[in-house]
Design a protein around this motif. Sequence first.
Motif, PDB file in Angstrom:
ATOM      1  N   LYS A  67       0.812  -1.216   0.000  1.00  0.00           N
ATOM      2  CA  LYS A  67       0.000   0.000   0.000  1.00  0.00           C
ATOM      3  C   LYS A  67       0.846   1.265   0.000  1.00  0.00           C
ATOM      4  O   LYS A  67       0.452   2.276  -0.581  1.00  0.00           O
ATOM      5  CB  LYS A  67      -0.944   0.005   1.204  1.00  0.00           C
ATOM      6  CG  LYS A  67      -2.265  -0.701   0.945  1.00  0.00           C
ATOM      7  CD  LYS A  67      -3.135   0.084  -0.041  1.00  0.00           C
ATOM      8  CE  LYS A  67      -4.524  -0.520  -0.163  1.00  0.00           C
ATOM      9  NZ  LYS A  67      -4.542  -1.808  -0.877  1.00  0.00           N
ATOM     10  N   ALA A  68       2.003   1.235   0.647  1.00  0.00           N
ATOM     11  CA  ALA A  68       2.863   2.417   0.630  1.00  0.00           C
ATOM     12  C   ALA A  68       3.339   2.712  -0.793  1.00  0.00           C
ATOM     13  O   ALA A  68       3.356   3.878  -1.234  1.00  0.00           O
ATOM     14  CB  ALA A  68       4.057   2.219   1.558  1.00  0.00           C
ATOM     15  N   GLU A  69       3.696   1.672  -1.521  1.00  0.00           N
ATOM     16  CA  GLU A  69       4.143   1.860  -2.905  1.00  0.00           C
ATOM     17  C   GLU A  69       2.985   2.325  -3.791  1.00  0.00           C
ATOM     18  O   GLU A  69       3.182   3.129  -4.712  1.00  0.00           O
ATOM     19  CB  GLU A  69       4.716   0.547  -3.438  1.00  0.00           C
ATOM     20  CG  GLU A  69       5.998   0.116  -2.740  1.00  0.00           C
ATOM     21  CD  GLU A  69       6.399  -1.301  -3.105  1.00  0.00           C
ATOM     22  OE1 GLU A  69       7.463  -1.462  -3.734  1.00  0.00           O
ATOM     23  OE2 GLU A  69       5.655  -2.232  -2.754  1.00  0.00           O
ATOM     24  N   ILE A  70       1.789   1.840  -3.510  1.00  0.00           N
ATOM     25  CA  ILE A  70       0.616   2.273  -4.271  1.00  0.00           C
ATOM     26  C   ILE A  70       0.318   3.743  -3.987  1.00  0.00           C
ATOM     27  O   ILE A  70      -0.027   4.515  -4.891  1.00  0.00           O
ATOM     28  CB  ILE A  70      -0.590   1.382  -3.942  1.00  0.00           C
ATOM     29  CG1 ILE A  70      -0.325  -0.045  -4.444  1.00  0.00           C
ATOM     30  CG2 ILE A  70      -1.871   1.937  -4.568  1.00  0.00           C
ATOM     31  CD1 ILE A  70      -1.323  -1.068  -3.951  1.00  0.00           C
ATOM     32  N   ALA A  71       0.471   4.146  -2.724  1.00  0.00           N
ATOM     33  CA  ALA A  71       0.291   5.556  -2.376  1.00  0.00           C
ATOM     34  C   ALA A  71       1.292   6.432  -3.128  1.00  0.00           C
ATOM     35  O   ALA A  71       0.947   7.520  -3.610  1.00  0.00           O
ATOM     36  CB  ALA A  71       0.441   5.750  -0.866  1.00  0.00           C
ATOM     37  N   VAL A  72       2.528   5.968  -3.228  1.00  0.00           N
ATOM     38  CA  VAL A  72       3.560   6.703  -3.969  1.00  0.00           C
ATOM     39  C   VAL A  72       3.175   6.822  -5.437  1.00  0.00           C
ATOM     40  O   VAL A  72       3.343   7.877  -6.064  1.00  0.00           O
ATOM     41  CB  VAL A  72       4.933   6.020  -3.810  1.00  0.00           C
ATOM     42  CG1 VAL A  72       5.953   6.606  -4.778  1.00  0.00           C
ATOM     43  CG2 VAL A  72       5.442   6.151  -2.380  1.00  0.00           C
ATOM     44  N   GLU A  73       2.644   5.743  -6.009  1.00  0.00           N
ATOM     45  CA  GLU A  73       2.212   5.779  -7.405  1.00  0.00           C
ATOM     46  C   GLU A  73       1.070   6.774  -7.608  1.00  0.00           C
ATOM     47  O   GLU A  73       1.035   7.506  -8.595  1.00  0.00           O
ATOM     48  CB  GLU A  73       1.769   4.385  -7.854  1.00  0.00           C
ATOM     49  CG  GLU A  73       2.904   3.458  -8.235  1.00  0.00           C
ATOM     50  CD  GLU A  73       3.621   3.947  -9.478  1.00  0.00           C
ATOM     51  OE1 GLU A  73       3.118   3.720 -10.601  1.00  0.00           O
ATOM     52  OE2 GLU A  73       4.685   4.589  -9.329  1.00  0.00           O
ATOM     53  N   ALA A  74       0.130   6.811  -6.673  1.00  0.00           N
ATOM     54  CA  ALA A  74      -0.968   7.779  -6.766  1.00  0.00           C
ATOM     55  C   ALA A  74      -0.417   9.201  -6.788  1.00  0.00           C
ATOM     56  O   ALA A  74      -0.870  10.052  -7.567  1.00  0.00           O
ATOM     57  CB  ALA A  74      -1.942   7.598  -5.602  1.00  0.00           C
ATOM     58  N   HIS A  75       0.556   9.454  -5.924  1.00  0.00           N
ATOM     59  CA  HIS A  75       1.190  10.777  -5.867  1.00  0.00           C
ATOM     60  C   HIS A  75       1.932  11.073  -7.167  1.00  0.00           C
ATOM     61  O   HIS A  75       1.823  12.181  -7.717  1.00  0.00           O
ATOM     62  CB  HIS A  75       2.143  10.822  -4.672  1.00  0.00           C
ATOM     63  CG  HIS A  75       2.872  12.111  -4.530  1.00  0.00           C
ATOM     64  ND1 HIS A  75       2.267  13.264  -4.086  1.00  0.00           N
ATOM     65  CD2 HIS A  75       4.179  12.432  -4.789  1.00  0.00           C
ATOM     66  CE1 HIS A  75       3.155  14.242  -4.066  1.00  0.00           C
ATOM     67  NE2 HIS A  75       4.312  13.763  -4.491  1.00  0.00           N
TER      68      HIS A  75
END
Length: 231
Positions: free
Chosen positions: A175-183
């Motif tokens: 989820k942290a990597e997905i959050a980074v991708e969203a950003h």
Amino acid sequence: MLSNPDEPSRSAVVLLSGGLDSMVTAGIAREQGFAINALTIDYNQRHRREIDAARLIAGVLGATRHVVLPLDLRQFGGSALTDDIAVPKDGVGTDIPVTYVPARNLVFLSLTLAWAEAIGARDIFIGVNALDYSGYPDCRPEFIEGFARLAELATKAGAEGQGFNIHAPLQFLGKAEIAVEAHRLGFDPAISWSCYDPQPDGAACGLCDSCRLRRDGFAKAGLVDTTRYAI
């Protein structure tokens, strides 16, 4: 900034629930040059707020078409999302939780495949991931691989040698990597919706598995989740 190519090279059907993962997946598909045909299933889920989020995301992405398909899974029940069962709020456990909807991704991907074949698209995107999730069996790589084989057998296109590409770009991201991708893609996180138990005032509950995983991911990434939480 979200990529917006002037001439997408080909069409894809994206399963767009309205959640963070599906939003990022759709953004990646658009970045890769696909014209987006977004499919949202209105299965009479408890968290129907995500359907509004899907409409908003489809607009932001400039989707070629967005279909919201009604499919009342409350007729079947068997899940806290489709039945009168309380949504767990005591933390993410190790067992498959009651928020699991029986065969949901199998049913949804089958509908996605049907639309893709109907419009001549050969690429399908789904936002499952097998790391920071609630233990759902239909999020595993084995499921995606199995469905890709099934798509070859179940369709006219497959029988004629025109295979389908099942893209799961978040499969091995936390989820942290997905959050980074969203950003990175330039999304405002608040346009997506993850909470299983929306509160009467429109806030996310903050305590269900989905809220916990999402908030933990943004915290680990050092990013701000602009979603409004009740707790």
